[in-house]
Each structure stands twice: as C-alpha cells, then as structure tokens.
Design a protein around this motif. Structure first.
Motif, PDB file in Angstrom:
ATOM      1  N   ARG A 138      -0.868  -9.173   9.933  1.00 14.92           N
ATOM      2  CA  ARG A 138      -1.717 -10.375   9.297  1.00 14.92           C
ATOM      3  C   ARG A 138      -1.631 -11.591  10.276  1.00 14.92           C
ATOM      4  NH1 ARG A 138       0.129  -9.523   4.034  1.00 14.92           N
ATOM      5  NH2 ARG A 138       1.789 -11.907   5.241  1.00 14.92           N
ATOM      6  N   ALA A 140       3.652  -7.718  -3.933  1.00 19.92           N
ATOM      7  CA  ALA A 140       2.393  -7.146  -3.424  1.00 19.92           C
ATOM      8  C   ALA A 140       0.564  -8.165  -3.745  1.00 19.92           C
ATOM      9  CB  ALA A 140       1.746  -6.012  -4.217  1.00 19.92           C
ATOM     10  N   SER A 146       3.322  -6.043   7.025  1.00 21.51           N
ATOM     11  CA  SER A 146       2.402  -6.018   7.019  1.00 21.51           C
ATOM     12  C   SER A 146       2.335  -7.756   7.389  1.00 21.51           C
ATOM     13  CB  SER A 146       2.109  -6.038   5.799  1.00 21.51           C
ATOM     14  OG  SER A 146       0.586  -5.988   5.056  1.00 21.51           O
ATOM     15  N   HIS A 147       2.866  -8.646   7.208  1.00 23.94           N
ATOM     16  CA  HIS A 147       2.691 -10.002   7.379  1.00 23.94           C
ATOM     17  C   HIS A 147       2.068 -10.374   9.129  1.00 23.94           C
ATOM     18  CE1 HIS A 147       4.039 -14.395   6.978  1.00 23.94           C
ATOM     19  NE2 HIS A 147       4.868 -14.214   8.193  1.00 23.94           N
ATOM     20  N   GLN A 169      -3.485   2.956   4.862  1.00 21.04           N
ATOM     21  CA  GLN A 169      -3.402   2.021   6.046  1.00 21.04           C
ATOM     22  C   GLN A 169      -3.286   3.068   7.590  1.00 21.04           C
ATOM     23  OE1 GLN A 169      -4.262  -1.248   6.821  1.00 21.04           O
ATOM     24  NE2 GLN A 169      -4.102  -0.876   8.638  1.00 21.04           N
ATOM     25  N   GLU A 209      -8.772  -3.208   5.088  1.00 17.87           N
ATOM     26  CA  GLU A 209      -7.128  -3.906   4.932  1.00 17.87           C
ATOM     27  C   GLU A 209      -6.441  -3.937   3.764  1.00 17.87           C
ATOM     28  OE1 GLU A 209      -8.613  -4.498   7.233  1.00 17.87           O
ATOM     29  OE2 GLU A 209      -7.513  -3.997   9.503  1.00 17.87           O
ATOM     30  N   SER A 232      -4.001  -3.344   0.551  1.00 18.94           N
ATOM     31  CA  SER A 232      -2.873  -4.408   0.499  1.00 18.94           C
ATOM     32  C   SER A 232      -2.876  -4.144  -1.243  1.00 18.94           C
ATOM     33  CB  SER A 232      -2.878  -5.108   1.510  1.00 18.94           C
ATOM     34  OG  SER A 232      -4.509  -6.308   0.697  1.00 18.94           O
ATOM     35  N   PHE A 235       6.558  -4.937   3.697  1.00 19.04           N
ATOM     36  CA  PHE A 235       5.893  -6.313   3.508  1.00 19.04           C
ATOM     37  C   PHE A 235       6.634  -6.993   4.522  1.00 19.04           C
ATOM     38  CE2 PHE A 235       6.085  -5.005  -0.772  1.00 19.04           C
ATOM     39  CZ  PHE A 235       4.448  -5.348  -1.021  1.00 19.04           C
ATOM     40  N   ASN A 281       0.611 -10.749  -0.531  1.00 18.97           N
ATOM     41  CA  ASN A 281       0.230 -10.242   0.486  1.00 18.97           C
ATOM     42  C   ASN A 281      -1.255  -9.417   0.435  1.00 18.97           C
ATOM     43  OD1 ASN A 281       0.736  -8.536   2.984  1.00 18.97           O
ATOM     44  ND2 ASN A 281       0.340  -6.357   1.357  1.00 18.97           N
ATOM     45  N   ALA A 282      -1.923  -8.988  -0.209  1.00 19.39           N
ATOM     46  CA  ALA A 282      -3.150  -8.917  -0.717  1.00 19.39           C
ATOM     47  C   ALA A 282      -3.786 -10.531  -1.083  1.00 19.39           C
ATOM     48  CB  ALA A 282      -3.352  -8.172  -2.325  1.00 19.39           C
ATOM     49  N   GLY A 334       0.576   3.296  -0.045  1.00 19.56           N
ATOM     50  CA  GLY A 334      -0.632   1.986   0.444  1.00 19.56           C
ATOM     51  C   GLY A 334      -0.289   1.894   2.002  1.00 19.56           C
ATOM     52  N   TRP A 340      -3.537 -11.609   2.787  1.00 22.44           N
ATOM     53  CA  TRP A 340      -5.642 -10.334   3.373  1.00 22.44           C
ATOM     54  C   TRP A 340      -6.928 -10.756   3.286  1.00 22.44           C
ATOM     55  CZ3 TRP A 340      -5.478  -7.620   7.908  1.00 22.44           C
ATOM     56  CH2 TRP A 340      -3.711  -7.063   8.334  1.00 22.44           C
TER      57      TRP A 340
END
Length: 155
Positions: free
Chosen positions: A35, A88, A31-32, A144, A105, A109, A28, A91-92, A140, A95
C-alpha cells in the motif's frame, strides 16, 4: 535434568503460537508495504489510520499468547477472532482509501475479513473449530497471486 521430550511438549504450543503470530503479522506487514508503494504521501487521517493498523499488528502477540494458552476458552477465542477481524478490517479500509474502488487488491484484502467474521462467530460456540476457519483467510494471498492484473505488452 529435564527430558528434552518433556520440554518440547511444554514449549511446542507456545512456539507454534509465536510462529503463527509472526506469519499473520508478516502477511499484513507485506500488504502494508505494498500500500505504501502505491501511495507514498497521505493525509493526516490516512497517517492516523495507518498508525491504528500498525498498533493492531503490534498487539497481535498479546492476543495470540492468550489464545495459545487458553484456546479452548470461547471468550479468548472470540477476543482473538475479533482482533484478527480488526486487523483485516483496517487493512481493507486502507486499501479502499488508496484505490477508491473495486479492484483485485480490494477483493484480496476483503477476503480475510469475510473469513474472520464467521470464524469469530464459530469461535463463540466451537473454539476448537475456529482455527480451521481462520486458516482459510490465507486464501487472500492466492487471490492476490492469481488474480493479478495482466502486465506487459498487449495488456
């Protein structure tokens, strides 16, 4: 002097839980950062949403520690599943606010969220099965990786 085998038996579950917590937080966290690379400037609401997301990651060792010690408890497994679902979900949501539409993406997510929700329901009735469901959320990463938009000439 304690035997090495006995020490390994006592601490191996706790080390595995720590490693799992680190891996989940790392996924995560990456992913951050992806973003942030897409949107280096945000509104006050976006900053607050990011802070809640980071708080949920910082609290991960707490629920993971509970789950490591009391994983066969339905209540603890559900709490852990709800925590994973919250991470999650945030996070979604982040995004979605950055991209504003359905792109790969967003799908990547959303996938963990769609896995953690039924996994948490499974945890309520069969806490020993829930980790196998939750593990699917790492799919996921595959979404990606393999569903990335084509780049380069002619794309």
């Amino acid at each position: 002097m304690p035997r090495v085998g006995a020490l390994a038996h006592v601490y191996s579950g706790k080390l595995a839980g720590l490693a799992l917590s680190f891996i989940i937080a790392g996924v995560f966290w990456i992913s951050h950062h992806r973003r942030l690379a897409r949107q280096p400037v945000g509104s006050r609401g976006m900053v607050i949403l990011n802070l809640f997301f980071l708080l949920s990651i910082v609290l991960l060792p707490v629920t993971n520690g509970l789950y490591t010690n009391y994983g066969m408890s339905s209540a603890v497994a559900v709490l852990y599943g709800l925590h994973l679902t919250a991470i999650a979900g945030l996070n979604a949501w982040l995004w979605w606010t950055i991209l504003g539409g359905w792109r790969h993406e967003i799908m990547a997510s959303m996938f963990p969220l769609l896995v953690f929700i039924p996994g948490t329901i499974v945890a309520a009735f069969a806490p020993h099965v829930a980790p196998f469901v939750w593990f699917i959320a790492f799919g996921g990463l595959l979404i990606q990786r393999f569903y990335a938009a084509p780049t380069g000439p002619g794309a």
